[in-house]
Design an enzyme around this catalytic site. Sequence first.
Site, short mmCIF file in Angstrom:
data_model
loop_
_atom_site.label_atom_id
_atom_site.label_comp_id
_atom_site.label_asym_id
_atom_site.label_seq_id
_atom_site.Cartn_x
_atom_site.Cartn_y
_atom_site.Cartn_z
N ASP A 35 -0.07 -3.68 -2.48
CA ASP A 35 0.02 -3.09 -1.13
C ASP A 35 -1.35 -2.69 -0.60
OD1 ASP A 35 2.56 -3.16 -0.01
OD2 ASP A 35 3.29 -1.52 -1.26
N LYS A 47 11.83 -8.77 0.61
CA LYS A 47 10.66 -9.08 -0.20
C LYS A 47 11.08 -9.85 -1.45
CE LYS A 47 8.20 -5.09 1.64
NZ LYS A 47 7.83 -3.67 1.50
N GLN A 101 8.14 1.17 -2.78
CA GLN A 101 8.61 1.18 -1.39
C GLN A 101 8.56 2.61 -0.83
OE1 GLN A 101 9.52 -1.58 0.52
NE2 GLN A 101 9.51 -0.10 2.18
#
Length: 287
Positions: free
Chosen positions: A121, A54, A98
Amino acid sequence: MTAQLLDGRELARQLQEEIQAEVAAFVRQVGVTPGLAAVLVGDDPASQVYVRNKQKACERVGIASWLHRLPSTVTTDELLQLVARLNTDDGVHGILVQLPLPPQVDTLRVLDAVTPLKDVDGFHPENVGLLVQGRPRFVPCTPLGIQRLLERHGVDTAGRAAVVVGRSDTVGKPMALLLAARGRGGDATVTICHSRTPDLGAVTRTADILIVAIGQAHCVTAEMVKPGAVVVDVGINRTDSGLVGDVDFAGVREVASLITPVPGGVGPLTVTMLLANTLTAARISQN
Ligand code: NDP
């Protein structure tokens, strides 16, 4: 029939070029560089690879990124303090925590603490609610990437029978919502399956579009797939013979019309949609 590949790597490359141009235009117009803060807890090898990918992708398209690493012994309070700092940092437009977090951490409390305007997200209840109501702000990256993949390959979802196997908050549920939403990339008739679905094959065989996100290697086999179906395999399973999906690729490829490979299908698009959402977050910050 041998299915054509839904090539996620190639589409991700194209989309990242487009995002790079949009980021450059944004920087020119407002003099602000979009920025993503990633929070990585512990040293799970897969999570480290995902976060590194990412960050590299951010670099490619001109998005600034910062990595906040915390030990696996971190407490919920320590994480909440970090999230609170990032929420008020004007240089940070997107916050990525994460997953998975270690068992002592209250994951939902941490995710809920991310301000919805930086929730790239798309996991915050406010953003989930907006998606449910058909006025999305941030859509979870994996389902959004799949929607783009289908659109770019000319797969018309309207009026088709779509089956989503898996009902996670991150993949299965938002995927089903997108497919059932009104308008482009939606308008499908959607069925959701899960581990309590008694005869999975009987349902998956009804699918014109089959999305599989369960996390079990080669669970969906050729006889569970309708001839000519479009098959999207979200699964990433580490086996002795390397990374494999939830779909028995070799067998299903002979039945389907289009199929994603693993790796090189959905994964690269998940990362790409994170970039797109971070740019959206930077735009929102200017409103
Ligand atoms: P979860 O473990 O959160 O959810 C799995 C879902 O699959 C659950 O709803 C579960 O049902 C269902 N399920 C499990 N076994 C079966 C079965 N035998 N038959 C039918 N349904 C079943 O997983 P995620 O959604 O987070 O991820 C799914 C897979 O996708 C994983 O391999 C993950 O690594 C991968 N992934 C890949 C991404 C990418 O970018 N390519 C991004 C995110 C995930 P129940 O609810 O009843 O338990």
